[in-house]
Design a protein around this motif. Structure first.
Motif, PDB file in Angstrom:
ATOM      1  N   PRO A  26      33.889  34.387  -9.487  1.00 23.24           N
ATOM      2  CA  PRO A  26      33.996  33.363  -8.436  1.00 23.24           C
ATOM      3  C   PRO A  26      34.583  33.910  -7.135  1.00 23.24           C
ATOM      4  CG  PRO A  26      35.621  32.968 -10.156  1.00 23.24           C
ATOM      5  CD  PRO A  26      34.769  34.111 -10.609  1.00 23.24           C
ATOM      6  N   GLU A  27      35.162  35.094  -7.188  1.00 20.30           N
ATOM      7  CA  GLU A  27      35.753  35.719  -5.993  1.00 20.30           C
ATOM      8  C   GLU A  27      34.763  36.642  -5.273  1.00 20.30           C
ATOM      9  OE1 GLU A  27      38.927  34.991  -4.923  1.00 20.30           O
ATOM     10  OE2 GLU A  27      38.902  33.523  -6.539  1.00 20.30           O
ATOM     11  N   ALA A  28      33.528  36.742  -5.750  1.00 20.36           N
ATOM     12  CA  ALA A  28      32.549  37.635  -5.135  1.00 20.36           C
ATOM     13  C   ALA A  28      32.284  37.197  -3.689  1.00 20.36           C
ATOM     14  CB  ALA A  28      31.251  37.625  -5.927  1.00 20.36           C
ATOM     15  N   SER A  29      32.228  38.181  -2.810  1.00 16.70           N
ATOM     16  CA  SER A  29      32.002  37.871  -1.390  1.00 16.70           C
ATOM     17  C   SER A  29      30.517  37.651  -1.113  1.00 16.70           C
ATOM     18  CB  SER A  29      32.526  39.005  -0.520  1.00 16.70           C
ATOM     19  OG  SER A  29      31.691  40.133  -0.646  1.00 16.70           O
ATOM     20  N   ARG A  30      30.258  37.049   0.025  1.00 18.86           N
ATOM     21  CA  ARG A  30      28.875  36.847   0.450  1.00 18.86           C
ATOM     22  C   ARG A  30      28.149  38.178   0.598  1.00 18.86           C
ATOM     23  NH1 ARG A  30      27.691  32.545   5.247  1.00 18.86           N
ATOM     24  NH2 ARG A  30      25.513  32.775   4.713  1.00 18.86           N
ATOM     25  N   ALA A  31      28.827  39.157   1.152  1.00 20.77           N
ATOM     26  CA  ALA A  31      28.221  40.472   1.351  1.00 20.77           C
ATOM     27  C   ALA A  31      27.848  41.105   0.004  1.00 20.77           C
ATOM     28  CB  ALA A  31      29.172  41.382   2.117  1.00 20.77           C
ATOM     29  N   GLU A  32      28.710  40.983  -0.985  1.00 21.39           N
ATOM     30  CA  GLU A  32      28.416  41.532  -2.314  1.00 21.39           C
ATOM     31  C   GLU A  32      27.209  40.830  -2.933  1.00 21.39           C
ATOM     32  OE1 GLU A  32      32.634  42.925  -4.211  1.00 21.39           O
ATOM     33  OE2 GLU A  32      32.375  40.760  -3.879  1.00 21.39           O
ATOM     34  N   LEU A  33      27.170  39.516  -2.792  1.00 21.35           N
ATOM     35  CA  LEU A  33      26.048  38.755  -3.349  1.00 21.35           C
ATOM     36  C   LEU A  33      24.742  39.105  -2.644  1.00 21.35           C
ATOM     37  CD1 LEU A  33      27.829  35.328  -3.818  1.00 21.35           C
ATOM     38  CD2 LEU A  33      27.072  36.885  -5.631  1.00 21.35           C
ATOM     39  N   ARG A  34      24.781  39.247  -1.324  1.00 19.00           N
ATOM     40  CA  ARG A  34      23.569  39.622  -0.581  1.00 19.00           C
ATOM     41  C   ARG A  34      23.098  41.020  -0.974  1.00 19.00           C
ATOM     42  NH1 ARG A  34      21.858  36.743   3.797  1.00 19.00           N
ATOM     43  NH2 ARG A  34      21.037  38.644   4.754  1.00 19.00           N
TER      44      ARG A  34
END
Length: 70
Positions: A15-23
């Motif tokens: 749940p702490e994953a950043s937007r950049a990591e997800l992209r």
């Protein structure tokens, strides 16, 4: 692709994953999917070519003249 999919599962569970990591992960998964589809398409074309070659070698077409005058 196994390592990309397992990394993606880990990241999606965080749940702490950043937007950049997800992209970044989404981009890698898209690359994997593109590669898998490219390989599947290529193999499909080769299978179709193999089937045509087998058809040509197994007695030929019924419309072909066999040269016996009938």
């Amino acid at each position: 692709m196994t390592s990309a999919s397992s990394a993606a599962r880990q990241l999606l569970g965080d749940p702490e994953a950043s937007r950049a990591e997800l992209r970044f992960t989404a981009a890698r998964l898209a690359e994997c999917l593109f590669d898998a589809l490219r390989v599947a398409h290529s193999r499909g074309e080769r299978l179709a070519d193999d089937e045509e070659d087998e058809d040509d070698g197994e007695g030929g077409d019924a419309d072909e003249d066999d040269g016996d005058g009938d």
